[in-house]
Design a protein around this motif. Structure first.
Motif, mmCIF file in Angstrom:
data_model
loop_
_atom_site.group_PDB
_atom_site.id
_atom_site.type_symbol
_atom_site.label_atom_id
_atom_site.label_comp_id
_atom_site.label_asym_id
_atom_site.label_seq_id
_atom_site.Cartn_x
_atom_site.Cartn_y
_atom_site.Cartn_z
ATOM 1 N N PHE A 220 0.815 -1.208 0.000
ATOM 2 C CA PHE A 220 0.000 0.000 0.000
ATOM 3 C C PHE A 220 0.856 1.268 0.000
ATOM 4 O O PHE A 220 1.995 1.280 0.456
ATOM 5 C CB PHE A 220 -0.988 0.008 1.165
ATOM 6 N N HIS A 221 0.253 2.300 -0.566
ATOM 7 C CA HIS A 221 0.851 3.628 -0.636
ATOM 8 C C HIS A 221 -0.043 4.575 0.142
ATOM 9 O O HIS A 221 -1.257 4.591 -0.054
ATOM 10 C CB HIS A 221 0.957 4.074 -2.100
ATOM 11 N N VAL A 222 0.543 5.378 1.019
ATOM 12 C CA VAL A 222 -0.238 6.291 1.846
ATOM 13 C C VAL A 222 -0.127 7.727 1.333
ATOM 14 O O VAL A 222 -1.114 8.352 0.971
ATOM 15 C CB VAL A 222 0.209 6.213 3.322
ATOM 16 N N ALA A 223 1.090 8.262 1.313
ATOM 17 C CA ALA A 223 1.309 9.652 0.906
ATOM 18 C C ALA A 223 2.773 9.806 0.531
ATOM 19 O O ALA A 223 3.613 9.008 0.940
ATOM 20 C CB ALA A 223 0.954 10.603 2.053
ATOM 21 N N PRO A 224 3.110 10.824 -0.240
ATOM 22 C CA PRO A 224 4.530 11.076 -0.509
ATOM 23 C C PRO A 224 5.315 11.234 0.789
ATOM 24 O O PRO A 224 4.882 11.937 1.704
ATOM 25 C CB PRO A 224 4.504 12.385 -1.311
ATOM 26 N N GLY A 225 6.453 10.575 0.851
ATOM 27 C CA GLY A 225 7.297 10.641 2.039
ATOM 28 C C GLY A 225 8.758 10.662 1.638
ATOM 29 O O GLY A 225 9.343 11.717 1.442
ATOM 30 N N HIS A 226 9.355 9.489 1.526
ATOM 31 C CA HIS A 226 10.721 9.401 1.011
ATOM 32 C C HIS A 226 10.754 9.858 -0.449
ATOM 33 O O HIS A 226 11.649 10.596 -0.868
ATOM 34 C CB HIS A 226 11.211 7.963 1.143
ATOM 35 N N GLY A 250 18.531 4.263 12.740
ATOM 36 C CA GLY A 250 19.843 4.632 13.264
ATOM 37 C C GLY A 250 20.602 5.634 12.430
ATOM 38 O O GLY A 250 21.806 5.818 12.633
ATOM 39 N N MET A 251 19.941 6.314 11.518
ATOM 40 C CA MET A 251 20.620 7.278 10.657
ATOM 41 C C MET A 251 19.633 8.330 10.172
ATOM 42 O O MET A 251 18.423 8.098 10.155
ATOM 43 C CB MET A 251 21.281 6.574 9.478
ATOM 44 N N TYR A 252 20.166 9.491 9.802
ATOM 45 C CA TYR A 252 19.305 10.560 9.294
ATOM 46 C C TYR A 252 18.690 10.128 7.968
ATOM 47 O O TYR A 252 19.380 9.583 7.103
ATOM 48 C CB TYR A 252 20.095 11.852 9.115
ATOM 49 N N PRO A 253 17.403 10.364 7.793
ATOM 50 C CA PRO A 253 16.722 9.899 6.580
ATOM 51 C C PRO A 253 17.059 10.751 5.380
ATOM 52 O O PRO A 253 17.530 11.886 5.492
ATOM 53 C CB PRO A 253 15.243 10.025 6.947
ATOM 54 N N PHE A 254 16.795 10.194 4.231
ATOM 55 C CA PHE A 254 16.888 10.933 2.972
ATOM 56 C C PHE A 254 15.478 11.287 2.539
ATOM 57 O O PHE A 254 14.654 10.398 2.295
ATOM 58 C CB PHE A 254 17.596 10.085 1.920
ATOM 59 N N ILE A 255 15.192 12.571 2.459
ATOM 60 C CA ILE A 255 13.897 13.068 2.002
ATOM 61 C C ILE A 255 14.102 13.541 0.562
ATOM 62 O O ILE A 255 14.670 14.605 0.331
ATOM 63 C CB ILE A 255 13.382 14.209 2.888
ATOM 64 N N ASP A 256 13.676 12.771 -0.398
ATOM 65 C CA ASP A 256 13.927 13.077 -1.804
ATOM 66 C C ASP A 256 12.879 14.066 -2.305
ATOM 67 O O ASP A 256 11.945 13.720 -3.021
ATOM 68 C CB ASP A 256 13.903 11.793 -2.630
ATOM 69 N N GLY A 260 9.376 14.444 -5.188
ATOM 70 C CA GLY A 260 8.074 14.551 -4.537
ATOM 71 C C GLY A 260 8.036 14.125 -3.093
ATOM 72 O O GLY A 260 6.950 13.993 -2.520
ATOM 73 N N GLY A 261 9.204 13.925 -2.458
ATOM 74 C CA GLY A 261 9.229 13.502 -1.067
ATOM 75 C C GLY A 261 8.797 14.608 -0.122
ATOM 76 O O GLY A 261 8.804 15.791 -0.463
ATOM 77 N N SER A 262 8.450 14.211 1.111
ATOM 78 C CA SER A 262 7.929 15.156 2.093
ATOM 79 C C SER A 262 8.258 14.679 3.491
ATOM 80 O O SER A 262 7.991 13.526 3.842
ATOM 81 C CB SER A 262 6.412 15.292 1.948
ATOM 82 N N ALA A 263 8.837 15.568 4.309
ATOM 83 C CA ALA A 263 9.120 15.217 5.701
ATOM 84 C C ALA A 263 7.824 14.935 6.459
ATOM 85 O O ALA A 263 7.729 13.977 7.228
ATOM 86 C CB ALA A 263 9.888 16.351 6.373
ATOM 87 N N ARG A 264 6.825 15.772 6.237
ATOM 88 C CA ARG A 264 5.538 15.546 6.905
ATOM 89 C C ARG A 264 4.915 14.230 6.450
ATOM 90 O O ARG A 264 4.191 13.586 7.199
ATOM 91 C CB ARG A 264 4.611 16.718 6.629
ATOM 92 N N ALA A 347 17.483 21.597 6.254
ATOM 93 C CA ALA A 347 17.308 22.396 5.043
ATOM 94 C C ALA A 347 16.115 21.934 4.223
ATOM 95 O O ALA A 347 15.333 22.755 3.712
ATOM 96 C CB ALA A 347 18.583 22.337 4.210
ATOM 97 N N THR A 348 15.953 20.619 4.104
ATOM 98 C CA THR A 348 14.839 20.083 3.317
ATOM 99 C C THR A 348 13.503 20.404 3.968
ATOM 100 O O THR A 348 12.536 20.778 3.288
ATOM 101 C CB THR A 348 14.992 18.564 3.139
ATOM 102 N N VAL A 349 13.436 20.255 5.278
ATOM 103 C CA VAL A 349 12.189 20.571 5.986
ATOM 104 C C VAL A 349 11.880 22.062 5.873
ATOM 105 O O VAL A 349 10.730 22.463 5.662
ATOM 106 C CB VAL A 349 12.276 20.129 7.460
ATOM 107 N N TYR A 350 12.895 22.895 5.996
ATOM 108 C CA TYR A 350 12.688 24.342 5.872
ATOM 109 C C TYR A 350 12.103 24.682 4.506
ATOM 110 O O TYR A 350 11.138 25.456 4.404
ATOM 111 C CB TYR A 350 14.019 25.062 6.082
ATOM 112 N N ASP A 351 12.667 24.114 3.462
ATOM 113 C CA ASP A 351 12.141 24.368 2.116
ATOM 114 C C ASP A 351 10.700 23.883 1.973
ATOM 115 O O ASP A 351 9.899 24.508 1.261
ATOM 116 C CB ASP A 351 13.015 23.663 1.076
ATOM 117 N N GLU A 352 10.386 22.789 2.638
ATOM 118 C CA GLU A 352 9.024 22.265 2.555
ATOM 119 C C GLU A 352 8.038 23.167 3.277
ATOM 120 O O GLU A 352 6.926 23.409 2.786
ATOM 121 C CB GLU A 352 8.975 20.852 3.147
#
Length: 357
Positions: A220-226, A250-256, A260-264, A347-352
């Motif tokens: 299943f797909h919920v919403a844009p994320g990674h 255990g590591m900082y994620p990659f938000i692409d 179309g990725g999204s931290a939220r 930086a990615t979250v700020y831009d979002e």
């Protein structure tokens, strides 16, 4: 749950080789151990190294050179989740064969990145490849966008980095990581001119359920994320969940965000999953060691707290650069820089949150 009527069943043309447009080649655990220092894909002359972990009587996690591979063995065949790189794909097949000689019937690509789809040219010979509907155009069309637009993006990054003299500046470090990413994108996009990608032949929009005998597989797909095309795969009878890169353990994620990725969206996806699965579910992350639901909740808390801190900084008028240099997440010492840093995430979250700031 139901199979949505928008499922598109399209058999892909088989191509010669694959050098996919994935961005995580340098993010693979070395020697197959989760959380180890990054290592590039092995050369064809090197024997790939794997570590196989049995989760239940029928389900497994395989650590190798890219994203974690999960698979379920049933009486009527095997379902595999992700397939790393073409160079190691036959090794993945051999590892699965060491467990069972039943036919590999399905392969699920959790998203389009090359460390999760690179083995498609091998698996297409005997398995149906399944992914969210956005994965197919990402594999087929996105490389041309990269070739057309990323060289200019690279020059801008190089210019900005050159103007920052402090080598330990968190903002400069984050830009250097971005430059590595863009450079890798360009090189793999060029390689795809000669070696086109092998896309999924079965795509879906919202949710798909497979039955193999009495074993259920929920995709299943919920919403844009990674990315904008993430699939989550759940084996309900085994109580095993594969999160793909919606969970970096255990590591900082990659938000692409460029795809179309999204931290939220990370939070949205995890919240949906937590409502759906029992507390004793075993969780396979896209990268890092298999774990439990409590650790997934902890990662969700990190993402939520990160978004809140960036929101607070932006609301006080702090610039993105100052936010990268100022925000700390010391309450999560277990989350470490690997492919991405905290600065990249900020930086990615700020831009979002502040598009076009």
């Amino acid at each position: 749950m139901r199979i949505l009527p928008t499922i598109r069943h399209r058999y892909a043309t088989r191509t010669l080789l694959l050098a996919t447009a994935g961005m995580l080649a340098v993010f693979a655990p070395a020697s197959g151990h989760p959380g180890a220092p990054p290592a590039p894909p092995p050369q064809e002359t090197q024997a790939p190294k794997f570590r196989l972990e049995k989760l239940t009587d029928r389900s497994y996690c395989l650590y190798g050179q890219g994203g974690n591979v999960g698979f379920l063995v049933t009486d009527t065949g095997i379902v595999v989740v992700d397939d790393e790189y073409e160079e190691v794909a036959q090794g993945i097949v051999d590892q699965i064969r060491s467990v069972s000689d039943r036919p590999i019937r399905y392969l699920v690509n959790t998203h389009y990145h090359g460390d999760h789809t690179g083995g498609n040219p091998v698996f297409i010979k005997f398995a149906e490849i399944i992914a969210h509907e956005t994965v197919r155009p990402r594999l087929l069309d996105y490389p041309e966008t990269v070739r057309r637009t990323f060289p200019d993006r690279k020059k801008l990054l190089e210019t900005e980095i050159a103007g920052l003299k402090d080598l330990d500046d968190p903002y400069r470090v984050s830009l250097e990581k971005d430059l590595d990413l863009v450079d890798f994108f360009i090189k793999t996009a060029e390689a795809l001119k000669l070696n086109p990608a092998v896309p999924p032949g079965l795509t879906y929009e919202g949710e798909l359920r497979l039955w193999l005998g009495d074993e259920e597989v929920d995709i299943f797909h919920v919403a844009p994320g990674h990315t904008d095309g993430d699939s989550i795969v759940y084996f309900p009878k085994e109580k095993v969940l594969h999160m793909g890169d919606l969970f970096f353990n255990g590591m900082y994620p990659f938000i692409d965000s460029l795809a179309g990725g999204s931290a939220r969206g990370f939070v949205t996806n995890i919240d949906r999953v937590l409502k759906r699965i029992p507390a004793d579910t075993k969780v396979i992350p896209g990268h890092g060691a298999t774990t439990d639901v409590a650790t997934l909740r902890r990662f969700r808390a990190f993402m939520s707290d990160l978004i809140a801190q960036v929101q607070k900084a932006a609301e006080t008028g702090m610039s993105k650069i100052d936010a990268v240099r100022t925000i700390k997440m010391d309450q999560y010492p277990e989350i470490q820089p690997r492919f991405r840093t905290l600065g990249n995430n900020v930086a990615t979250v700020y831009d979002e949150l502040r598009p076009g700031h």
